[in-house]
Design a protein around this motif. Sequence first.
Motif, PDB file in Angstrom:
ATOM      1  N   SER A  49      -2.293  11.542  -8.651  1.00 33.33           N
ATOM      2  CA  SER A  49      -1.787  11.168  -7.330  1.00 33.33           C
ATOM      3  C   SER A  49      -2.914  10.930  -6.340  1.00 33.33           C
ATOM      4  O   SER A  49      -2.708  10.280  -5.305  1.00 33.33           O
ATOM      5  N   GLY A  50      -4.105  11.443  -6.634  1.00 37.95           N
ATOM      6  CA  GLY A  50      -5.267  11.161  -5.800  1.00 37.95           C
ATOM      7  C   GLY A  50      -6.211  10.167  -6.425  1.00 37.95           C
ATOM      8  O   GLY A  50      -6.851   9.367  -5.734  1.00 37.95           O
ATOM      9  N   ILE A  51      -6.315  10.187  -7.763  1.00 40.08           N
ATOM     10  CA  ILE A  51      -7.255   9.300  -8.458  1.00 40.08           C
ATOM     11  C   ILE A  51      -6.853   7.840  -8.297  1.00 40.08           C
ATOM     12  O   ILE A  51      -7.701   6.965  -8.048  1.00 40.08           O
TER      13      ILE A  51
ATOM     14  N   ALA B 163      11.415   6.449  -7.077  1.00 33.43           N
ATOM     15  CA  ALA B 163      10.261   7.049  -7.739  1.00 33.43           C
ATOM     16  C   ALA B 163      10.529   7.449  -9.181  1.00 33.43           C
ATOM     17  O   ALA B 163       9.612   7.506  -9.997  1.00 33.43           O
ATOM     18  N   GLU B 164      11.782   7.734  -9.528  1.00 36.71           N
ATOM     19  CA  GLU B 164      12.107   8.165 -10.888  1.00 36.71           C
ATOM     20  C   GLU B 164      12.360   6.993 -11.824  1.00 36.71           C
ATOM     21  O   GLU B 164      12.705   7.200 -12.994  1.00 36.71           O
ATOM     22  N   GLN B 165      12.221   5.771 -11.331  1.00 40.66           N
ATOM     23  CA  GLN B 165      12.393   4.582 -12.165  1.00 40.66           C
ATOM     24  C   GLN B 165      11.031   3.893 -12.304  1.00 40.66           C
ATOM     25  O   GLN B 165      10.589   3.183 -11.399  1.00 40.66           O
ATOM     26  N   PRO B 166      10.322   4.115 -13.404  1.00 44.30           N
ATOM     27  CA  PRO B 166       8.929   3.645 -13.535  1.00 44.30           C
ATOM     28  C   PRO B 166       8.747   2.159 -13.269  1.00 44.30           C
ATOM     29  O   PRO B 166       7.814   1.763 -12.568  1.00 44.30           O
TER      30      PRO B 166
ATOM     31  N   ILE C 287       0.830  -1.202   0.000  1.00 48.12           N
ATOM     32  CA  ILE C 287       0.000   0.000   0.000  1.00 48.12           C
ATOM     33  C   ILE C 287       0.867   1.256   0.000  1.00 48.12           C
ATOM     34  O   ILE C 287       0.611   2.211  -0.739  1.00 48.12           O
ATOM     35  N   GLY C 288       1.905   1.273   0.843  1.00 46.69           N
ATOM     36  CA  GLY C 288       2.792   2.423   0.875  1.00 46.69           C
ATOM     37  C   GLY C 288       3.477   2.649  -0.463  1.00 46.69           C
ATOM     38  O   GLY C 288       3.598   3.788  -0.931  1.00 46.69           O
ATOM     39  N   ALA C 289       3.935   1.564  -1.104  1.00 44.46           N
ATOM     40  CA  ALA C 289       4.575   1.685  -2.412  1.00 44.46           C
ATOM     41  C   ALA C 289       3.582   2.176  -3.457  1.00 44.46           C
ATOM     42  O   ALA C 289       3.934   2.951  -4.358  1.00 44.46           O
ATOM     43  N   MET C 290       2.327   1.726  -3.367  1.00 44.03           N
ATOM     44  CA  MET C 290       1.314   2.149  -4.320  1.00 44.03           C
ATOM     45  C   MET C 290       1.090   3.656  -4.251  1.00 44.03           C
ATOM     46  O   MET C 290       0.932   4.327  -5.282  1.00 44.03           O
ATOM     47  N   ASN C 291       1.087   4.220  -3.056  1.00 45.98           N
ATOM     48  CA  ASN C 291       0.860   5.660  -2.916  1.00 45.98           C
ATOM     49  C   ASN C 291       1.955   6.463  -3.602  1.00 45.98           C
ATOM     50  O   ASN C 291       1.681   7.470  -4.267  1.00 45.98           O
ATOM     51  N   VAL C 292       3.211   6.044  -3.443  1.00 44.77           N
ATOM     52  CA  VAL C 292       4.305   6.758  -4.092  1.00 44.77           C
ATOM     53  C   VAL C 292       4.282   6.519  -5.600  1.00 44.77           C
ATOM     54  O   VAL C 292       4.571   7.421  -6.396  1.00 44.77           O
ATOM     55  N   TRP C 293       3.950   5.301  -6.018  1.00 44.69           N
ATOM     56  CA  TRP C 293       3.806   5.008  -7.441  1.00 44.69           C
ATOM     57  C   TRP C 293       2.771   5.939  -8.069  1.00 44.69           C
ATOM     58  O   TRP C 293       2.956   6.410  -9.203  1.00 44.69           O
ATOM     59  N   ALA C 294       1.688   6.245  -7.345  1.00 46.98           N
ATOM     60  CA  ALA C 294       0.663   7.151  -7.865  1.00 46.98           C
ATOM     61  C   ALA C 294       1.241   8.545  -8.101  1.00 46.98           C
ATOM     62  O   ALA C 294       0.947   9.191  -9.120  1.00 46.98           O
ATOM     63  N   VAL C 295       2.069   9.023  -7.184  1.00 49.27           N
ATOM     64  CA  VAL C 295       2.705  10.328  -7.361  1.00 49.27           C
ATOM     65  C   VAL C 295       3.668  10.285  -8.547  1.00 49.27           C
ATOM     66  O   VAL C 295       3.745  11.233  -9.346  1.00 49.27           O
TER      67      VAL C 295
ATOM     68  N   CYS D 277       1.584  14.099  -0.713  1.00 51.26           N
ATOM     69  CA  CYS D 277       1.277  15.228  -1.572  1.00 51.26           C
ATOM     70  C   CYS D 277       2.242  15.235  -2.750  1.00 51.26           C
ATOM     71  O   CYS D 277       3.416  14.886  -2.607  1.00 51.26           O
ATOM     72  N   PRO D 278       1.773  15.637  -3.935  1.00 51.73           N
ATOM     73  CA  PRO D 278       2.627  15.614  -5.107  1.00 51.73           C
ATOM     74  C   PRO D 278       3.660  16.723  -5.079  1.00 51.73           C
ATOM     75  O   PRO D 278       3.602  17.665  -5.852  1.00 51.73           O
ATOM     76  N   THR D 279       4.626  16.631  -4.181  1.00 54.71           N
ATOM     77  CA  THR D 279       5.618  17.696  -4.000  1.00 54.71           C
ATOM     78  C   THR D 279       6.985  17.288  -4.511  1.00 54.71           C
ATOM     79  O   THR D 279       7.930  18.050  -4.398  1.00 54.71           O
TER      80      THR D 279
END
Length: 297
Positions: free
Chosen positions: A125-127, A236-239, A105-113, A289-291
């Motif tokens: 990042s929210g959808i 995060a920068e490696q899709p 779940i934690g990885a999924m949230n960052v993957w969304a960003v 947050c998408p920061t």
Amino acid sequence: MWPSVLPDPRLRHAALALDTGTQGLLYIVGPLLVAALASTHSPTTALAVTAVLGMAGTAAVALAPPSRRWRPAPPAQVPARETPRLASPALVLLFASLVGIGFAIGAMNVWAVSMAEQYRQEMLSGILPASFSTGSFLGGLLYGRRHWNSTTISRLVTVAGAFVAGWLPLLFLPGPYAATVAVAVPGAFMTVVAACAYATTDTLAPAARTSEAYAWLILSIGVGQSAGTALSGRLAEQPLASAVLPAAGAAFALAVLLAARRRLVPPRQPTSSPRPFPFPPPPIGDPPCPTHQQSRS
């Protein structure tokens, strides 16, 4: 506190269903609200609104009449040397598997960003987490409406396997629309995994320490979330790596459950009826947050 508010088991079951449904809806709306505030105003605004809403909700619960009236039952007078141990091998293995669930779940949230930055669509990042939570909400409703003849352990292992399979489409790096649909599939199994984990904990934990065991269950998922968020942030920068991590966490959970399957058989029948499904699910958290892009610049 539900038993003190609603002594009737039938009404309490309906209240728990409403409780679960409300939380599921919040996990759908929350990520969207955070993403919208961050994109239209600033991440600081999103963080401030989150803090205010959290404080307001906490105050509402703490000041509600049932909270003020409730008193814990007096503890049983049991000598310390006779207090049953909570940290049995079976429970330790169960909680270890839930670390993998939280990691996914934690990885999924960052993957969304990461997806939001890659496609320059901040609302992703929210959808994406909202789609995951929608699947979880619907999966929980479907699970709760059926009567199951299989054992809880069997269901837990089977659903954990489906949870792993649900993440595999992400390895093909789908676009935004396909990813939104795909991420709802593992979400559909998330609430079922949590429900089976609660039921298993209820049968494995000593009767006098089930509340403590539930706390460790949620803590295990939270630890996994933290680890998944931290590692995914580094990648995060490696899709491809970002898309692989949720499946890796789910696969770890499944491997532990398969290894521990025989140990998870309850040594006793619970002395009290286990809590009826649906259980309030463990918090899966709003996405970061998408920061990431702003922090780099």
